[in-house]
Design a protein around this motif. Sequence first.
Motif, PDB file in Angstrom:
ATOM      1  N   LEU A 122       0.850  -1.194   0.000  1.00  0.00           N
ATOM      2  CA  LEU A 122       0.000   0.000   0.000  1.00  0.00           C
ATOM      3  C   LEU A 122       0.885   1.244   0.000  1.00  0.00           C
ATOM      4  O   LEU A 122       1.638   1.469   0.945  1.00  0.00           O
ATOM      5  N   LEU A 123       0.800   2.033  -1.055  1.00  0.00           N
ATOM      6  CA  LEU A 123       1.753   3.121  -1.249  1.00  0.00           C
ATOM      7  C   LEU A 123       1.648   4.219  -0.190  1.00  0.00           C
ATOM      8  O   LEU A 123       2.650   4.598   0.405  1.00  0.00           O
ATOM      9  N   GLN A 124       0.448   4.731   0.052  1.00  0.00           N
ATOM     10  CA  GLN A 124       0.319   5.907   0.904  1.00  0.00           C
ATOM     11  C   GLN A 124       0.840   5.676   2.330  1.00  0.00           C
ATOM     12  O   GLN A 124       1.652   6.448   2.816  1.00  0.00           O
ATOM     13  N   PRO A 125       0.425   4.572   2.992  1.00  0.00           N
ATOM     14  CA  PRO A 125       0.984   4.333   4.328  1.00  0.00           C
ATOM     15  C   PRO A 125       2.499   4.166   4.304  1.00  0.00           C
ATOM     16  O   PRO A 125       3.198   4.586   5.218  1.00  0.00           O
ATOM     17  N   LEU A 126       3.013   3.571   3.229  1.00  0.00           N
ATOM     18  CA  LEU A 126       4.464   3.374   3.132  1.00  0.00           C
ATOM     19  C   LEU A 126       5.183   4.711   3.046  1.00  0.00           C
ATOM     20  O   LEU A 126       6.172   4.949   3.756  1.00  0.00           O
ATOM     21  N   LEU A 127       4.670   5.606   2.180  1.00  0.00           N
ATOM     22  CA  LEU A 127       5.314   6.912   2.036  1.00  0.00           C
ATOM     23  C   LEU A 127       5.236   7.676   3.355  1.00  0.00           C
ATOM     24  O   LEU A 127       6.193   8.335   3.759  1.00  0.00           O
ATOM     25  N   GLN A 128       4.103   7.549   4.010  1.00  0.00           N
ATOM     26  CA  GLN A 128       3.930   8.237   5.276  1.00  0.00           C
ATOM     27  C   GLN A 128       4.971   7.734   6.294  1.00  0.00           C
ATOM     28  O   GLN A 128       5.571   8.499   7.020  1.00  0.00           O
ATOM     29  N   TYR A 129       5.173   6.441   6.276  1.00  0.00           N
ATOM     30  CA  TYR A 129       6.138   5.823   7.181  1.00  0.00           C
ATOM     31  C   TYR A 129       7.554   6.322   6.877  1.00  0.00           C
ATOM     32  O   TYR A 129       8.351   6.604   7.776  1.00  0.00           O
ATOM     33  N   ILE A 130       7.839   6.450   5.572  1.00  0.00           N
ATOM     34  CA  ILE A 130       9.168   6.929   5.161  1.00  0.00           C
ATOM     35  C   ILE A 130       9.359   8.395   5.584  1.00  0.00           C
ATOM     36  O   ILE A 130      10.436   8.806   6.005  1.00  0.00           O
ATOM     37  N   MET A 131       8.281   9.178   5.499  1.00  0.00           N
ATOM     38  CA  MET A 131       8.338  10.580   5.948  1.00  0.00           C
ATOM     39  C   MET A 131       8.664  10.651   7.441  1.00  0.00           C
ATOM     40  O   MET A 131       9.513  11.425   7.871  1.00  0.00           O
ATOM     41  N   GLU A 132       7.972   9.818   8.210  1.00  0.00           N
ATOM     42  CA  GLU A 132       8.214   9.804   9.668  1.00  0.00           C
ATOM     43  C   GLU A 132       9.667   9.476   9.964  1.00  0.00           C
ATOM     44  O   GLU A 132      10.319  10.140  10.759  1.00  0.00           O
ATOM     45  N   ALA A 133      10.156   8.425   9.279  1.00  0.00           N
ATOM     46  CA  ALA A 133      11.539   8.005   9.509  1.00  0.00           C
ATOM     47  C   ALA A 133      12.497   9.128   9.114  1.00  0.00           C
ATOM     48  O   ALA A 133      13.510   9.361   9.795  1.00  0.00           O
ATOM     49  N   SER A 134      12.188   9.859   8.060  1.00  0.00           N
ATOM     50  CA  SER A 134      13.077  10.921   7.581  1.00  0.00           C
ATOM     51  C   SER A 134      13.231  12.019   8.625  1.00  0.00           C
ATOM     52  O   SER A 134      14.349  12.474   8.898  1.00  0.00           O
ATOM     53  N   THR A 135      12.098  12.453   9.209  1.00  0.00           N
ATOM     54  CA  THR A 135      12.195  13.543  10.197  1.00  0.00           C
ATOM     55  C   THR A 135      12.877  13.032  11.470  1.00  0.00           C
ATOM     56  O   THR A 135      13.696  13.719  12.059  1.00  0.00           O
ATOM     57  N   GLU A 136      12.559  11.795  11.824  1.00  0.00           N
ATOM     58  CA  GLU A 136      13.122  11.254  13.058  1.00  0.00           C
ATOM     59  C   GLU A 136      14.637  11.117  12.972  1.00  0.00           C
ATOM     60  O   GLU A 136      15.366  11.549  13.857  1.00  0.00           O
ATOM     61  N   ILE A 137      15.095  10.519  11.878  1.00  0.00           N
ATOM     62  CA  ILE A 137      16.537  10.247  11.750  1.00  0.00           C
ATOM     63  C   ILE A 137      17.335  11.544  11.642  1.00  0.00           C
ATOM     64  O   ILE A 137      18.423  11.663  12.191  1.00  0.00           O
ATOM     65  N   THR A 138      16.783  12.541  10.931  1.00  0.00           N
ATOM     66  CA  THR A 138      17.576  13.766  10.703  1.00  0.00           C
ATOM     67  C   THR A 138      17.274  14.841  11.749  1.00  0.00           C
ATOM     68  O   THR A 138      17.898  15.890  11.740  1.00  0.00           O
ATOM     69  N   GLY A 139      16.302  14.596  12.599  1.00  0.00           N
ATOM     70  CA  GLY A 139      15.921  15.607  13.588  1.00  0.00           C
ATOM     71  C   GLY A 139      15.327  16.831  12.911  1.00  0.00           C
ATOM     72  O   GLY A 139      15.562  17.972  13.333  1.00  0.00           O
ATOM     73  N   ALA A 140      14.573  16.618  11.836  1.00  0.00           N
ATOM     74  CA  ALA A 140      13.979  17.741  11.105  1.00  0.00           C
ATOM     75  C   ALA A 140      12.545  17.963  11.558  1.00  0.00           C
ATOM     76  O   ALA A 140      11.913  17.084  12.149  1.00  0.00           O
ATOM     77  N   GLN A 141      12.026  19.171  11.230  1.00  0.00           N
ATOM     78  CA  GLN A 141      10.652  19.496  11.641  1.00  0.00           C
ATOM     79  C   GLN A 141       9.642  18.888  10.669  1.00  0.00           C
ATOM     80  O   GLN A 141       8.569  18.438  11.065  1.00  0.00           O
ATOM     81  N   ALA A 142       9.998  18.878   9.388  1.00  0.00           N
ATOM     82  CA  ALA A 142       9.030  18.422   8.386  1.00  0.00           C
ATOM     83  C   ALA A 142       9.737  17.679   7.257  1.00  0.00           C
ATOM     84  O   ALA A 142      10.963  17.770   7.106  1.00  0.00           O
TER      85      ALA A 142
END
Length: 419
Positions: free
Chosen positions: A37-57
């Motif tokens: 399922l694409l949308q939940p996957l992309l959402q998950y990747i977005m979460e991981a991106s902010t978490e790993i880099t300490g970014a706001q968005a």
Amino acid sequence: MAEQTAPQDPQVQTLQQKLDALNRLVEVSLVMNSTLLLQPLLQYIMEASTEITGAQAASILLMDKNTHELRFAASIGSDAEGLAGITVPLEGSIAGAIIKESKALVIDDAKIDPRHYSDVDRKIAFETRSIMGVPMRIKDRLIGVLEVLNKCEGTFGEDDTRHITILASQAAVAIENAQLLSALNKAYDELSKLDKLKSDFIAIASHELRTPLGVILGYATFLKDEAEGEAVEHADILLRSAVQLRNLIENMTNLRYLQISDAELTITPVVLDSVLSTARASVIALAEARDQELAFEPPPSSLIVRADGELMVMALTSVLNNAIKFTSPGGKITLSVEKRASEAWVRVADNGIGIPKEQLEPIFDRFYQVEDHLRRREGGLGLGLAIAKAVVERQNGRIWAESPGTDKGSTFILAIPLA
Ligand code: ADP
């Protein structure tokens, strides 16, 4: 008393952060393997991106193949809904520059960077301070950009770029999978439509052919009875051809039974004798016309089977028709029944042209015919047995053929569950 944790050595802390980032990347891979399922996957990747880099968005922008602009496909940490419809031009935007230069970009102060496309900030009332973005590729094709915005502490570094590059490639794989899946679904839908069109056409055509053929058969029989002299043979040829045509059309009509579902069956206790005598009655004239004996050996006591009576008659008639067709005039066909454990075994034995051993199974495949002149002379579509097998098996029965070889006759057995 709560345990006091000693202040961590900065080196240990860095190592711990790297370990956390790696763990998160592994997690993303695991999630990717578990869903399409694409949308939940992309959402998950977005979460991981902010978490790993300490970014706001974070956001993913994908290339629109028609407008050649970038369109927001997923985002987190800002106004996801507001971003959903927005497009960003390739010229005059940082995302566009990432695509054009085909490499990662880090902008520490977006406000003073002339490439920053501030329209988006205005539309969703957001303030972009710093950006790091990487291109997303499917094979050699650039498909979009993954960006992280506003690092909470310090500036985006090399580690961040490395991690986001990995996440961007994971997002690209997820998108490619989704595209492949949707192409596959589309192709499947088209095939199903074509298949339905074909089945509808066959059903309508065979139905329409039946009525005029009934008239031809009726008059041909009448002509044969009335004919004298040479005309007898002509009427006979006419009648035989019409019968052959009727059998072909019957097979066409029955094609739909190849895919019959359980819901279309009416399985009830059925008196086997009635199935046998109905099937026998429908072919007896044909056997007599070929001077063949059609013997019937019923079981000592009547058997009740669990079956769809009409479909069982159809399957058995098909097997009987073949026995008549592939046995020379003057031959013998025997229809018999035996009780075997929890089944009734119906046998149709003939002393006709037989079947070579290696063909005993393939004859039940669609459009399969044993290739030799004796059989081809008889015509047919090679469908009768495939249809018979489909309906017998749907009724939890089995059907198979036995033959000692060419010219040694054949026996077809239908094993039907007893009620
Ligand atoms: P067809 O319409 O060609 O008869 P079937 O599916 O009913 O198609 O049969 C497939 C093939 O199996 C036939 O073409 C024939 O070669 C072989 N076959 C079927 N029944 C017999 C039989 N009783 N004796 C010899 N060959 C048979």
